[in-house]
Design an enzyme around this catalytic site. Structure first.
Site, PDB file in Angstrom:
ATOM      1  N   TRP A 101      -3.405  -1.950 -12.909  1.00 57.24           N
ATOM      2  CA  TRP A 101      -1.821  -1.526 -12.838  1.00 57.24           C
ATOM      3  C   TRP A 101      -1.351  -2.268 -14.184  1.00 57.24           C
ATOM      4  O   TRP A 101      -0.454  -1.437 -14.727  1.00 57.24           O
ATOM      5  CB  TRP A 101      -1.324  -2.485 -11.660  1.00 57.24           C
ATOM      6  CG  TRP A 101      -1.665  -1.876 -10.282  1.00 57.24           C
ATOM      7  CD1 TRP A 101      -2.520  -2.791  -9.574  1.00 57.24           C
ATOM      8  CD2 TRP A 101      -1.724  -0.805  -9.739  1.00 57.24           C
ATOM      9  NE1 TRP A 101      -2.894  -1.857  -8.332  1.00 57.24           N
ATOM     10  CE2 TRP A 101      -2.252  -0.675  -8.522  1.00 57.24           C
ATOM     11  CE3 TRP A 101      -1.088   0.486 -10.150  1.00 57.24           C
ATOM     12  CZ2 TRP A 101      -2.777   0.353  -7.622  1.00 57.24           C
ATOM     13  CZ3 TRP A 101      -1.273   1.819  -9.401  1.00 57.24           C
ATOM     14  CH2 TRP A 101      -2.063   1.477  -8.092  1.00 57.24           C
ATOM     15  N   ASP A 171       5.725  -7.363 -12.839  1.00 55.22           N
ATOM     16  CA  ASP A 171       5.481  -6.584 -11.771  1.00 55.22           C
ATOM     17  C   ASP A 171       5.020  -7.519 -10.767  1.00 55.22           C
ATOM     18  O   ASP A 171       3.834  -7.959 -10.786  1.00 55.22           O
ATOM     19  CB  ASP A 171       4.447  -5.360 -12.068  1.00 55.22           C
ATOM     20  CG  ASP A 171       4.125  -4.606 -10.706  1.00 55.22           C
ATOM     21  OD1 ASP A 171       4.436  -5.018  -9.766  1.00 55.22           O
ATOM     22  OD2 ASP A 171       3.110  -3.867 -11.090  1.00 55.22           O
ATOM     23  N   LYS A 195       3.789  -3.649   0.390  1.00 54.94           N
ATOM     24  CA  LYS A 195       2.943  -4.889   0.659  1.00 54.94           C
ATOM     25  C   LYS A 195       3.606  -5.958   1.115  1.00 54.94           C
ATOM     26  O   LYS A 195       3.101  -6.613   2.136  1.00 54.94           O
ATOM     27  CB  LYS A 195       2.226  -5.265  -0.816  1.00 54.94           C
ATOM     28  CG  LYS A 195       1.557  -4.087  -1.569  1.00 54.94           C
ATOM     29  CD  LYS A 195       0.849  -4.388  -2.868  1.00 54.94           C
ATOM     30  CE  LYS A 195       0.320  -3.223  -3.891  1.00 54.94           C
ATOM     31  NZ  LYS A 195      -0.789  -2.516  -2.913  1.00 54.94           N
TER      32      LYS A 195
END
Length: 361
Positions: A101, A171, A195
């Protein structure tokens, strides 16, 4: 019977939240309509929207110096919006590479302006988080971007750099609200909901108000943070049902002892699984180094591909879902986000120990 859900995302939601959503699905608070049918300009939806913002601010102790935005496009759109809004021609975006990511975030920033890799653990297969002492911040740094938890490789930051005159952006898609943090240390935090916050469809952005001055009118309207801040995330129709469910998850978390309470449970869940790994005499081999282990995504391999397949087949028969490792790493992965109950981890630990005893070489 509900499955033991260890999916990496979309992932488990609290049963209590699902039950409330089920009860209110066709008639939300006497309106005769579902939340999904309400106008986003209605007073009923406005109460839902403000409840979600208020609870998030309370749980994370967010001061009035920050905007809380509910956006769409997932964390992946933030990879683009961040450099578009915060990176100028004369500054450099700094990134720490700790997994897939962060690589994707860097790739998007390269399309916008100048970038610099401040640190990377790629050469070590992303098995650890680089030391804060090893970070190399460029001159004219616009910001330093980190990915707090790496779902694929199972690594997680345990502390963050203290920066002077450089904005720290994180993030936190896969570990937000899982443990206590000091929001004041960050200029921006963002997280896809699917999540730890709720269902997919909404992304939370926590942004220092002073950064909005960087968002120029030349930017596309929907990619300008100021657009959404000025309109309370209601410039266009927001993902109302996702925000409604987010508010229920936040309420559940507040009633579960808040962030401090869920952190204690998360530590216990992670300890159960890592103990299985550590006491298996190498049968279960962790991907992450000890000091970088994630408490959200426990990644490990078995001695052979044959045993891995056997493990996954037997696990599925026992009701465990989502234990396959990411294709880039292989092996197995147990994602143990906030909504995964302690009982699920206890049952998985028992299964892992029994499987090891039956199949040790």
């Amino acid at each position: 019977m509900r499955a033991y859900n260890f999916n990496a995302g979309p992932s488990a939601l609290p049963l209590e939240v699902l039950q409330i959503a089920q009860q209110e699905l066709v008639n939300f608070q006497g309106t005769g309509m579902s939340v999904m049918e309400l106008s986003h300009r209605s007073k009923e939806y406005d109460a839902v929207h403000e409840k979600a913002k208020t609870l998030l601010k309370q749980l994370l102790n967010i001061s009035d110096e920050y905007e809380v935005l509910f956006l769409q496009g997932g964390a992946s759109l933030q990879f683009t919006m961040i450099p578009m809004n915060l990176l100028s021609k004369n500054t450099v975006a700094n990134y720490v590479l700790t997994g897939s990511w962060s690589e994707k975030a860097l790739a998007e920033a390269k399309k916008i302006g100048h970038v610099h890799v401040s640190a990377s653990s790629k050469e070590n297969q992303y098995k650890h988080i680089p030391s804060i002492n090893d970070l190399e911040i460029s001159d004219n740094a616009a910001y330093l971007h980190v990915t707090s938890n790496n779902t694929i490789y199972g690594t997680q930051w345990s502390e963050y750099p203290q920066l002077n005159n450089v904005e720290l952006i994180a993030d936190m898609s896969s570990d937000i609200l899982s443990h206590e943090i000091n929001v004041e240390q960050f200029s921006m935090i963002y997280a896809g909901a699917q999540k730890n916050l709720g269902p997919s469809g909404v992304t939370v952005v926590i942004l220092k108000k002073e950064l909005l001055t960087n968002s120029t009118n030349e930017l596309p309207t929907m990619l300008n943070y100021r657009t959404h801040a000025d309109k309370n995330s209601l410039y266009n129709t927001p993902p109302t049902f996702a925000i409604y469910t987010l508010s229920l998850v936040l309420e559940w978390l507040a009633n579960s002892g808040g962030v401090k309470g869920i952190e204690r449970v998360n530590n216990e869940k992670a300890s159960l699984l890592y103990s299985c790994i550590d006491y298996s005499n190498g049968f279960y081999k962790p991907h992450a180094k000890m000091d970088s282990r994630s408490k959200m995504n426990v990644t490990f391999t078995l001695p052979s591909e044959e045993l891995t397949k056997k493990f996954l087949v037997e696990a599925k028969e026992k009701g465990f879902i989502g234990l396959s490792g990411h294709r880039s790493v292989g092996g197995c992965r147990a994602s143990i986000y906030n909504a995964v109950p302690l009982e699920a981890c206890e049952t998985l630990a028992y299964f892992m120990n029994a499987f090891y005893k039956r199949n040790q070489l």
